[in-house]
Every structure is written in C-alpha cells, then in structure tokens.
Design a protein around this motif. Structure first.
Motif, PDB file in Angstrom:
ATOM      1  N   VAL A   2       0.835  -1.361   0.004  1.00  0.00           N
ATOM      2  CA  VAL A   2       0.124   0.095  -0.063  1.00  0.00           C
ATOM      3  C   VAL A   2       0.974   1.182   0.096  1.00  0.00           C
ATOM      4  CG1 VAL A   2      -1.816   1.470   1.179  1.00  0.00           C
ATOM      5  CG2 VAL A   2      -1.758  -1.295   1.166  1.00  0.00           C
ATOM      6  N   ALA A   3       0.737   2.195  -0.980  1.00  0.00           N
ATOM      7  CA  ALA A   3       1.440   3.530  -1.048  1.00  0.00           C
ATOM      8  C   ALA A   3       0.762   4.322  -0.103  1.00  0.00           C
ATOM      9  CB  ALA A   3       1.377   4.034  -2.363  1.00  0.00           C
ATOM     10  N   THR A   4       1.671   4.933   1.030  1.00  0.00           N
ATOM     11  CA  THR A   4       1.053   5.719   1.925  1.00  0.00           C
ATOM     12  C   THR A   4       1.255   7.278   1.668  1.00  0.00           C
ATOM     13  OG1 THR A   4       2.855   5.367   3.456  1.00  0.00           O
ATOM     14  CG2 THR A   4       0.950   4.022   3.407  1.00  0.00           C
ATOM     15  N   GLY A   5       2.297   7.577   0.970  1.00  0.00           N
ATOM     16  CA  GLY A   5       2.732   8.973   0.746  1.00  0.00           C
ATOM     17  C   GLY A   5       3.348   9.356  -0.647  1.00  0.00           C
ATOM     18  N   GLY A   6       3.523  10.610  -0.777  1.00  0.00           N
ATOM     19  CA  GLY A   6       4.038  11.107  -2.079  1.00  0.00           C
ATOM     20  C   GLY A   6       2.963  11.499  -2.925  1.00  0.00           C
ATOM     21  N   MET A   7       1.833  10.759  -3.017  1.00  0.00           N
ATOM     22  CA  MET A   7       0.966  11.057  -4.135  1.00  0.00           C
ATOM     23  C   MET A   7      -0.443  11.840  -3.576  1.00  0.00           C
ATOM     24  SD  MET A   7       1.557   8.611  -6.971  1.00  0.00           S
ATOM     25  CE  MET A   7       0.259   8.457  -7.745  1.00  0.00           C
ATOM     26  N   GLY A   8      -0.510  12.162  -2.202  1.00  0.00           N
ATOM     27  CA  GLY A   8      -1.501  13.077  -1.921  1.00  0.00           C
ATOM     28  C   GLY A   8      -2.717  12.234  -1.258  1.00  0.00           C
ATOM     29  N   GLY A   9      -2.844  11.097  -1.471  1.00  0.00           N
ATOM     30  CA  GLY A   9      -3.951  10.381  -1.198  1.00  0.00           C
ATOM     31  C   GLY A   9      -3.784   9.800   0.350  1.00  0.00           C
ATOM     32  N   GLY A  10      -5.114   8.981   0.516  1.00  0.00           N
ATOM     33  CA  GLY A  10      -5.122   8.499   1.980  1.00  0.00           C
ATOM     34  C   GLY A  10      -4.333   6.927   1.750  1.00  0.00           C
ATOM     35  N   LEU A  11      -4.502   6.460   2.999  1.00  0.00           N
ATOM     36  CA  LEU A  11      -3.846   5.037   3.099  1.00  0.00           C
ATOM     37  C   LEU A  11      -4.214   4.223   1.891  1.00  0.00           C
ATOM     38  CD1 LEU A  11      -2.141   3.208   4.691  1.00  0.00           C
ATOM     39  CD2 LEU A  11      -4.136   2.826   6.199  1.00  0.00           C
ATOM     40  N   PHE A  12      -5.597   4.046   1.811  1.00  0.00           N
ATOM     41  CA  PHE A  12      -6.109   3.100   0.841  1.00  0.00           C
ATOM     42  C   PHE A  12      -6.543   3.384  -0.564  1.00  0.00           C
ATOM     43  CE2 PHE A  12      -7.332   1.619   5.158  1.00  0.00           C
ATOM     44  CZ  PHE A  12      -6.533   0.196   5.218  1.00  0.00           C
ATOM     45  N   THR A  13      -6.190   4.503  -0.671  1.00  0.00           N
ATOM     46  CA  THR A  13      -6.620   5.048  -2.165  1.00  0.00           C
ATOM     47  C   THR A  13      -5.527   4.303  -3.129  1.00  0.00           C
ATOM     48  OG1 THR A  13      -5.159   7.046  -1.834  1.00  0.00           O
ATOM     49  CG2 THR A  13      -7.495   7.175  -1.404  1.00  0.00           C
ATOM     50  N   GLN A  14      -4.579   3.936  -3.031  1.00  0.00           N
ATOM     51  CA  GLN A  14      -3.742   3.236  -4.138  1.00  0.00           C
ATOM     52  C   GLN A  14      -3.820   1.648  -3.929  1.00  0.00           C
ATOM     53  OE1 GLN A  14      -2.240   5.037  -6.109  1.00  0.00           O
ATOM     54  NE2 GLN A  14      -3.150   6.556  -5.385  1.00  0.00           N
ATOM     55  N   SER A  15      -4.709   1.043  -2.959  1.00  0.00           N
ATOM     56  CA  SER A  15      -4.864  -0.405  -2.706  1.00  0.00           C
ATOM     57  C   SER A  15      -5.908  -0.727  -4.071  1.00  0.00           C
ATOM     58  CB  SER A  15      -5.574  -0.825  -1.451  1.00  0.00           C
ATOM     59  OG  SER A  15      -6.745  -0.046  -1.016  1.00  0.00           O
ATOM     60  N   ASN A  16      -6.161  -2.146  -4.362  1.00  0.00           N
ATOM     61  CA  ASN A  16      -6.683  -2.608  -5.474  1.00  0.00           C
ATOM     62  C   ASN A  16      -7.800  -3.560  -4.928  1.00  0.00           C
ATOM     63  OD1 ASN A  16      -7.569  -3.665  -7.708  1.00  0.00           O
ATOM     64  ND2 ASN A  16      -5.646  -4.568  -8.379  1.00  0.00           N
ATOM     65  N   PRO A  17      -8.899  -3.215  -4.966  1.00  0.00           N
ATOM     66  CA  PRO A  17     -10.169  -3.867  -4.319  1.00  0.00           C
ATOM     67  C   PRO A  17     -10.141  -5.130  -5.257  1.00  0.00           C
ATOM     68  CG  PRO A  17     -10.872  -1.842  -4.940  1.00  0.00           C
ATOM     69  CD  PRO A  17      -9.262  -1.614  -5.399  1.00  0.00           C
ATOM     70  N   ALA A  78     -10.623   5.139 -11.050  1.00  0.00           N
ATOM     71  CA  ALA A  78     -10.650   3.858 -11.541  1.00  0.00           C
ATOM     72  C   ALA A  78     -11.305   2.891 -10.652  1.00  0.00           C
ATOM     73  CB  ALA A  78      -9.130   3.384 -11.666  1.00  0.00           C
ATOM     74  N   ASN A  79     -11.004   3.006  -9.396  1.00  0.00           N
ATOM     75  CA  ASN A  79     -11.874   2.009  -8.362  1.00  0.00           C
ATOM     76  C   ASN A  79     -13.456   2.145  -8.225  1.00  0.00           C
ATOM     77  OD1 ASN A  79      -9.513   0.876  -7.780  1.00  0.00           O
ATOM     78  ND2 ASN A  79      -9.217   1.876  -5.689  1.00  0.00           N
ATOM     79  N   PHE A  80     -13.663   3.784  -8.213  1.00  0.00           N
ATOM     80  CA  PHE A  80     -15.101   4.046  -8.300  1.00  0.00           C
ATOM     81  C   PHE A  80     -15.759   3.491  -9.731  1.00  0.00           C
ATOM     82  CE2 PHE A  80     -18.569   7.330  -8.781  1.00  0.00           C
ATOM     83  CZ  PHE A  80     -19.097   6.918  -7.521  1.00  0.00           C
ATOM     84  N   GLU A  81     -15.128   3.821 -10.812  1.00  0.00           N
ATOM     85  CA  GLU A  81     -15.659   3.349 -12.048  1.00  0.00           C
ATOM     86  C   GLU A  81     -16.176   1.605 -11.944  1.00  0.00           C
ATOM     87  OE1 GLU A  81     -17.233   4.772 -14.588  1.00  0.00           O
ATOM     88  OE2 GLU A  81     -16.699   6.474 -13.368  1.00  0.00           O
ATOM     89  N   GLN A  82     -15.292   0.947 -11.238  1.00  0.00           N
ATOM     90  CA  GLN A  82     -15.251  -0.582 -11.291  1.00  0.00           C
ATOM     91  C   GLN A  82     -16.502  -0.551 -10.178  1.00  0.00           C
ATOM     92  OE1 GLN A  82     -14.049  -3.158 -13.118  1.00  0.00           O
ATOM     93  NE2 GLN A  82     -15.383  -4.128 -11.715  1.00  0.00           N
ATOM     94  N   PHE A  83     -16.368  -0.025  -9.154  1.00  0.00           N
ATOM     95  CA  PHE A  83     -17.520  -0.167  -8.096  1.00  0.00           C
ATOM     96  C   PHE A  83     -18.843   0.119  -8.674  1.00  0.00           C
ATOM     97  CE2 PHE A  83     -20.243   2.507  -5.330  1.00  0.00           C
ATOM     98  CZ  PHE A  83     -20.665   1.341  -4.476  1.00  0.00           C
ATOM     99  N   LYS A  84     -18.952   1.203  -9.367  1.00  0.00           N
ATOM    100  CA  LYS A  84     -20.246   1.450 -10.255  1.00  0.00           C
ATOM    101  C   LYS A  84     -20.681   0.104 -11.049  1.00  0.00           C
ATOM    102  CE  LYS A  84     -19.246   5.431 -12.109  1.00  0.00           C
ATOM    103  NZ  LYS A  84     -19.340   6.771 -12.552  1.00  0.00           N
ATOM    104  N   LYS A  85     -19.720  -0.617 -11.723  1.00  0.00           N
ATOM    105  CA  LYS A  85     -20.097  -1.769 -12.608  1.00  0.00           C
ATOM    106  C   LYS A  85     -20.446  -2.856 -11.832  1.00  0.00           C
ATOM    107  CE  LYS A  85     -16.871  -0.083 -16.113  1.00  0.00           C
ATOM    108  NZ  LYS A  85     -15.443  -0.690 -16.961  1.00  0.00           N
TER     109      LYS A  85
END
Length: 100
Positions: A2-17, A78-85
């Motif tokens: 899990v990426a936790t820094g550098g990209m400005g997101g939160g802890l799980f924004t770079q994880s893959n559902p 990208a995660n949100f698009e997959q979630f909607k599908k």
C-alpha cells in the motif's frame, strides 16, 4: 503493498479492490449471487470475504461472487468506476452503517 505517501491520497487510495474479489472456484450448477460491499475499515472486509469463501466451500446449491471496497478506495476514479459496474450487476449490496 500500500502506498502511503507522495501522491497526496489516503492510506487505501492506492490499494486494489480486485485483490479482495472472491469468485467461486468450481460453481458447477450452483446459483451464483453477486455481492458488493463497502466498509469503513479493512478489518470488516476481511470478515465479509471470509464469509463468502465459506459459503462457496460449504454450500451445494449456491455460490457467492463478492467484491469488496474500503470507503476511502472509492476516492480513486478507476476504483469508483469498477465499483459502479459491480453494483450494477449485484444481487446484494452491503454498506457499512458506520459512515451514514
């Protein structure tokens, strides 16, 4: 990892559902139900994924395909698009009451 820094997101924004998606190994003639869930914290998703795997291993007439999301992951486009599908094809949606 899990990426936790550098990209400005939160802890799980770079994880893959997709890493948590549960698909029955041998569905055979069983009825498959598609479940999508959103939880606030990762420990809840572990319990739901385990429950789906146990259904798939122990039920003769039904099987579960399960897609799980941690709420913060849905900030990623990208995660949100997959979630909607996933939700569009789901038979059951479970939302954690912790974020209402």
């Amino acid at each position: 990892m899990v990426a936790t820094g550098g990209m400005g997101g939160g802890l799980f924004t770079q994880s893959n559902p997709e890493d948590r998606r549960v698909v029955p190994d041998e569905p055979g003639d069983r009825q498959i139900f598609k479940v999508v869930y959103v939880v606030l914290e990762s420990q809840y998703q572990s319990s739901l994924s385990t429950a789906c795997k146990r259904i798939n291993a122990g039920q003769e007439k039904v099987a579960v395909e399960c897609s799980g999301y941690i709420l913060e992951e849905l900030r990623d486009p990208a995660n949100f698009e997959q979630f909607k599908k996933d939700v569009a094809d789901a038979n059951i949606f479970i939302g954690s009451p912790l974020f209402f």
